[in-house]
Every structure is written in C-alpha cells, then in structure tokens.
Design an enzyme around this catalytic site. Structure first.
Site, short mmCIF file in Angstrom:
data_model
loop_
_atom_site.label_atom_id
_atom_site.label_comp_id
_atom_site.label_asym_id
_atom_site.label_seq_id
_atom_site.Cartn_x
_atom_site.Cartn_y
_atom_site.Cartn_z
N LEU A 13 0.85 -1.20 0.00
CA LEU A 13 0.00 0.00 0.00
C LEU A 13 0.88 1.24 0.00
O LEU A 13 0.80 2.10 0.88
CB LEU A 13 -0.93 -0.01 1.21
CG LEU A 13 -2.41 -0.30 0.88
CD1 LEU A 13 -3.28 -0.13 2.10
CD2 LEU A 13 -2.91 0.58 -0.25
N HIS A 14 1.77 1.32 -0.99
CA HIS A 14 2.66 2.47 -1.13
C HIS A 14 2.51 3.01 -2.54
O HIS A 14 1.95 2.36 -3.42
CB HIS A 14 4.12 2.05 -0.94
CG HIS A 14 4.42 1.64 0.47
ND1 HIS A 14 5.33 0.68 0.79
CD2 HIS A 14 3.89 2.06 1.65
CE1 HIS A 14 5.38 0.51 2.10
NE2 HIS A 14 4.51 1.34 2.65
N ALA A 15 3.07 4.17 -2.77
CA ALA A 15 3.19 4.74 -4.12
C ALA A 15 1.85 4.68 -4.87
O ALA A 15 0.84 5.08 -4.33
CB ALA A 15 4.29 4.03 -4.88
N PRO A 17 -0.35 2.24 -5.88
CA PRO A 17 -1.54 1.57 -5.34
C PRO A 17 -2.18 2.40 -4.21
O PRO A 17 -3.39 2.51 -4.13
CB PRO A 17 -0.99 0.24 -4.82
CG PRO A 17 0.26 0.00 -5.60
CD PRO A 17 0.83 1.35 -5.89
N ASN A 57 2.19 1.37 6.27
CA ASN A 57 3.34 0.57 5.82
C ASN A 57 2.95 -0.88 5.56
O ASN A 57 3.64 -1.80 5.97
CB ASN A 57 4.47 0.65 6.86
CG ASN A 57 5.82 0.31 6.26
OD1 ASN A 57 5.97 0.29 5.02
ND2 ASN A 57 6.79 0.04 7.09
#
Lengths: 97, 580
Positions: A13-15, A17, A57
C-alpha cells in the site's frame, strides 16, 4: 460494513496503489477507514488520507481491514477490494512519458 | 597562515567555490505551551487556517519556480507537500490538539512529529516522506511564529551555505549569483540538494557528516564539488585554484578558437526537462539526445505521433542549431517489459543498440525513423491531420540521426536502405518529411578502425567516449575493481580518437564527441588538438567548455595533442595536459 482483504500489488500500500486507493476512497459518500487486519479497530485510519494509508506501511501479502459506513458502503468496499486484488494496474503511466 | 582543515563528502558538480560560511538552521524551538485555560481555541483555529493558506500559496509559488529552473520531475515534490498540507489526517491531528487547548504552533508540531517519526522508521522512498513532512512542519512553524530565518534567496554575495539538511524548498530558493558553494551534512548524489546544485551549476558537496557542524559561522570555506571536499581556512594555493575554476558566464552563439576555427559546443540531453536549461546555458544545439526516455517506464512503445511531437519540441528549442537524436539504444542492461530483452551474459557485448534495431526491434526502428523524418519537416502542414500539434509552423533547427553501437559497414548500409524505404513510403503517402543528417557513433574499436569507410557513407561521426573507453580498455564501467582502467586519457583511447578524426580529414564528414570527456573543460584544448569539430557536454559545463574554446589557439592545441599522443602512460598524459 467490514471486509478483510489480502494486498496483492508488488508495492504493497505504497506509491501508486496507495494513491489509487486514497483517490477511490474519496469518490464515495461512505466514510471509509482502513487498517492492518491484525490490529483490529484500533489501527484504523481515514482511507481518504494519503499520509494515513501509506503510514500503515502495509506490504504485499498482508491483510488489511476496510470499514465503510454510509449508503454506498458496499460499492466502496467492492471498488477498494478490486484495487488491492489487482497485481499492478499499470494505467496512468502513458501520460508522464 | 592558519592551517587548513579538509572534510570529505560527495562532490556533485565539477566546480570549486570559496566564500564565507553561513549556517542555515531552519529548525524552530518552541517554548513550553501556556496553560490550556489561557488559550482561545477559536482564535488558534483561525491562526492555523491562515497559516495553512499562506503556506499553500508559497508552495505553489516555489513549485512554479522549481519547474522553471530544474524541471517538472523535481517540482513534483511540492505537489506532495500541498497534498500533505490538506491531508485529512493532518487536519484531524491539529483539530484534536487544538481541542486539548494547545496553541496553533504546538498543535502543528505535535501532529507533524507523530508522522515524521512514523515515516522516518520506514525504508526507501517512505523515509523521504519524513523529510517532506519536516520541511512542511517547519514552514508552518515559521509562519506561525514569525520566525526570522535565513532568506536563502537574499544571503550576501559570496556565501558558502552550510546546513544539516537542505529541503527541496531551501534548494529551490538558492540564488547562484549570491551562493558561492553549498555543503550539507546529509544527502547523497541523488538528493534534492545535489540535483538542484547540479542544475544551477553550484559548487556543492553533500553527505559531509557530523564533522561539518564544527565549522564556525563566518569561517572562510572552500567547496570543491569535483573532489568532494570542504576546506576550512583554505590556503593561498587552494584559493588560487578556486579562482581558476570559477564558472564561466553563459555565451550565446557560436564560438571559435583565437585563430578562428569554429568548434560547435552542444549539450547532452537525456530527458525533455533538460532541453530548456541547455538553451539557457548557451548550448549551440543538442549533440546527443537520448531517445530512450520515450521508451522506458511504460507498458507499450510510444507511437509515431508521440515520438514526432517529442522530437519537434527539441528542434523548436534550437531554431538555429542542430539536434542529434540517437536511435533507441537498449540491450539486456535496462528492463523494457514490452521489448522482451534477452538475459545476456554480458549485456554490453550483447544484442543492443543498432543490433536490435536491425533485428528483433525492426518495426520499432522503422516507426522511430518515420517519426524522425517527419519531425524534421519545416512545413506547418501535418499531412494526415491527426498529428497537428502546437509546434506547427514554428521555426525548427536541423535534425540529425545517429546510430548507436555500430561495428560493421553492413549495418550502416542496411540502415541507409531502411531510411530510403521509409522516405519513399512517406513520399507515396504525400506526407511531408525532411531527410536528416545521418551519422554513426564511434564507440566500438571496430567503428574507429573502419572510420574512413564510415566517413564515406555518412554525414558525421560522434565519438562516445564512455563506451569507447570501456571497449578499448576492456574494462567495465560498473566494476569498481577495474574502474581505474576506465579513463579516456589512456594513450590507447587517445590514439583511437585520433585515428577516427584523421580518417575523416579531407572528407565532408564532421567528427563530434559526446560523453563525459567532451564536457570536461580541462580537456577542451586537447580535444580541439585531436581534431574534434563538435563537443557535446553535460548541460552544466557548456559555458565552461565554450569559454575554453574561445581561449584556445588551435596550433598550440595541436602541439599539445601530439605530445599527449606520443605519451606511453596515463600519468604522462595527465602531466602533459596539466591535470592531477
């Protein structure tokens, strides 16, 4: 309404997405919260917050809990689950070349 | 004379600057908050809202400024700041702190610190978020406390700026007219501070570490952005070398040697955002336009119209100059999913560059050639109607097309045949196009050996010194254990360069050089002496190379080159050229 979903995208769940998740959460009237599944309700953050969502994170293959309240809660959960279950959408790239 | 003290870090620009140390300490220490009952929550809420509006305006201003000076990619960091400023989590956090009876500045600090801590503990890109949040927090605190911190755009001339870290907003504010150098405790080669410093051609050293914090305010400091050194209380010799390396001012228009020999000074460009800085720094044109940027980081290749638009906008930036586009140069070392590049035992000796364009990527190559030929057409009539773009009718510079990784005459013959067939297709379709200048890169020893035969067939040769050095010395650029062998000043490399220029003597074929060697002003005289007609430098060093050209006597340069060519060791060459 609540749902537990396993995160599929490589980046977790970064960037991108995460950005897509936040953007989609903001499109619904329902109040949406998201957190790590193993932290239950205590770990929930506002799903329309990029800081909150990336701050979790969450990596690939981890489970998240999504909680939505409101008229279109079910539609919101479906849309968000679709994002988390798609390996990497790949769209939106062509514009920045 | 005081003893000089040398601190080491990572140099980010080939420049030396000397000046007076001035510390930039943007952190703000808040005193303890007053008792909650003495605070008016409504008034504090309104103070916060006002501060947030002012911060938003400032971020937008700085965003535009950064985009103008460095490019869209770097400016995007300000978009993230704006997004965080309005993030619901921030609003909720501040609201809750105000509810606890804290004044606005303490509410901001409490809210941001929580996120800073959270992100600082993460890896990679997420940790950079912590820096963004610190930057944003300090901006809000400065507004709320009316703090008088250094206005970086207004420091006295001759300032050497020292800082623990430089945020994107700090670096975007730097004024190269006033700042003689920059030294930062944190950061690496790709940090914002480094990228901005390079774009502004500022002498800069990053990653100096804690030792920098002992440098007192007001000390004399020399920043050597090439050696990666910060020298406190530099001696006379050091200062003299700094004077010599002070950046040259921008020169518009072509330059010649003192005896009137024209040497074109162009820029190497790898991304569209570098085109405008190249114009601003006085480049005569683009000597190497790496078209890879169009093909990387995407799921499908760019179509003809998209490519044409990109090439046209580069041509429009240099109406009086030449833009040398290198056709797609990829091999097994760069992942491009849609090209299915093979795993190669040694990608640098494998199927890459022209070898792919005449093999598995033939269709892609033909599309690229069509786009290039059409881009060069001066006419405002776009033929098909679908590709009309905003450059239509604009004055365009001259287009040149260059092939990478050539090692055989047959390759050039094949490409010339493809070129002819593409032109004839365009003819029959009635699509306007212009035949570009056509050249090859000399980066394999084979091409250098065949330079005379190549020169008969093409308009120009451009020596790519990074790869040529790698192949002549049989030393991989990426392997630290043999990095010392990767030096274009080895006599073997110099003689290969001379072999190439000599082969073109007496023909109409001009010989240029792209690669790091061409951009080193310390080597300009040598390169002129070796017979180069064009030098394509990194954008930052274009003014220095131009200045060196105009100071050079071509007879003296030739004599210097003869001596260097006769040398047997790299140490002798370095001594002859006069560099350490």
């Amino acid at each position: 309404m609540r749902r537990v979903v396993t995160v599929v995208p490589e980046a977790g769940l970064h960037a991108r997405p995460a950005a897509k998740f936040v953007e989609t959460a903001g499109e619904f009237d329902a109040e949406v919260q998201v957190g790590r599944a193993d932290e239950g309700d205590d770990g929930l953050v506002n799903a329309a917050s990029m800081l909150g969502v990336t701050g979790l994170n969450v990596r690939r293959d981890e489970d998240v809990l999504i909680v939505a309240e409101g008229d279109d809660a079910e539609a919101a959960l479906d849309a968000l689950e679709a994002i988390l279950s798609t390996p990497e959408s790949g769209d939106g790239e062509s514009e920045d070349a | 004379m005081p003893d000089e003290r040398v601190l080491s870090g990572i140099g980010v620009t080939p420049r030396v600057g000397v000046g007076t140390a001035r510390w930039h300490r943007p952190e703000i220490e808040l005193s303890d908050p007053p008792a909650p009952e003495t605070v008016d929550p409504e008034a504090e809420r309104s103070r916060f809202e006002t501060a947030r509006d002012r911060a938003r305006e400032a971020i937008e201003r700085e965003r535009d400024r950064a985009e103008e000076r460095v490019g869209a990619e770097e400016a995007a960091v300000f978009d993230a700041h704006r997004q965080f400023l309005d993030d619901p989590q921030i609003s909720e956090g501040v609201e809750s702190a105000l509810g606890d009876g804290l004044p606005a500045e303490h509410a901001v600090q409490r809210t941001f610190d929580r996120f800073v801590e959270q992100f600082a503990g993460m890896e990679g890109r997420m940790a950079e978020r912590a820096d963004d949040l610190r930057d944003l927090r300090d901006r809000l605190l400065r507004i709320l406390t009316d703090a008088t911190t250094t206005d970086l755009a207004a420091v006295p001339e001759g300032t050497v700026l020292l800082a623990e870290r430089l945020t994107p907003s700090d670096t975007a504010a730097l004024d190269p007219e006033r700042v003689a150098g920059v030294a930062v405790q944190t950061g690496g080669r790709t940090s914002h501070a480094a990228i901005f410093a390079r774009a502004l051609a500022l002498p800069a050293v990053v990653g100096v570490g804690d030792a920098l914090s002992d440098v007192p305010e007001g000390a004399a400091v020399l920043v050597d952005g090439e050696a990666g050194e910060v020298v406190v209380d530099p001696g006379e010799n050091r200062r003299a070398s700094a004077d010599e390396s002070a950046g040259a001012s921008v020169r518009e228009g072509r330059v010649t040697t003192t005896d009137g020999r024209a040497v074109e000074v162009a820029a190497n460009v790898g991304r569209p955002v570098e085109v405008d800085p190249a114009v601003e720094r006085g480049a005569d044109g683009i000597g190497l336009y790496r078209t890879e940027f169009l093909f990387l980081d995407r799921d499908a290749p760019p179509d003809e119209a998209e490519q044409m638009a990109a090439y046209r906008s580069a041509l429009a930036a240099f109406p009086e100059g030449r833009v040398v586009c290198r056709t797609l140069d990829v091999g097994g070392d760069k992942p491009i999913p849609y090209l299915d590049l093979p795993e190669s035992e040694n990608p640098f000796l494998g199927e890459r560059g022209i070898r792919r364009s005449l093999g598995p990527d033939a269709d892609l190559f033909e599309t690229q050639l069509r786009a290039l030929l059409r881009a060069g057409a001066e006419s405002g009539d776009d033929g098909g109607g679908e590709d009309a773009d905003d450059e239509t009718g604009a004055a365009l510079g001259d287009l040149a097309v260059m092939l990478p990784m050539v090692s055989r005459i047959e390759e050039v013959e094949s490409v010339l045949a493809v070129l002819e067939s593409v032109a004839s297709d365009l003819d029959s379709a009635g699509v306007p196009y212009a035949m570009p200048e056509f050249g090859v890169m000399v980066e394999t020893p084979a091409a250098a050996t065949l330079a005379g035969d190549l020169a008969e067939r093409v308009d120009f040769l451009s020596i790519g010194t990074n790869d040529l050095t790698q192949y002549v010395m049989a030393a991989s650029r990426g392997d630290e254990r043999v990095a010392a062998l990767h030096d274009p000043l080895y006599p073997a490399v110099l003689r290969t360069i001379r072999q190439t220029t000599r082969a073109a003597d007496g023909t109409d074929c001009w010989v240029g050089m792209c690669g790091e060697m061409a951009g080193d002003p310390a080597l300009t005289e040598l390169l002129i002496g070796l017979g180069l007609d064009e030098l394509s430098a990194s954008v930052v060093t274009v003014p220095d190379v131009k200045a060196r050209v105009s100071e050079t006597d071509s007879e003296a340069a030739r004599a210097l080159a003869e001596r260097a060519l006769a040398a047997e060791t790299v140490a002798e060459v370095r001594e002859i050229v006069g560099i350490e």
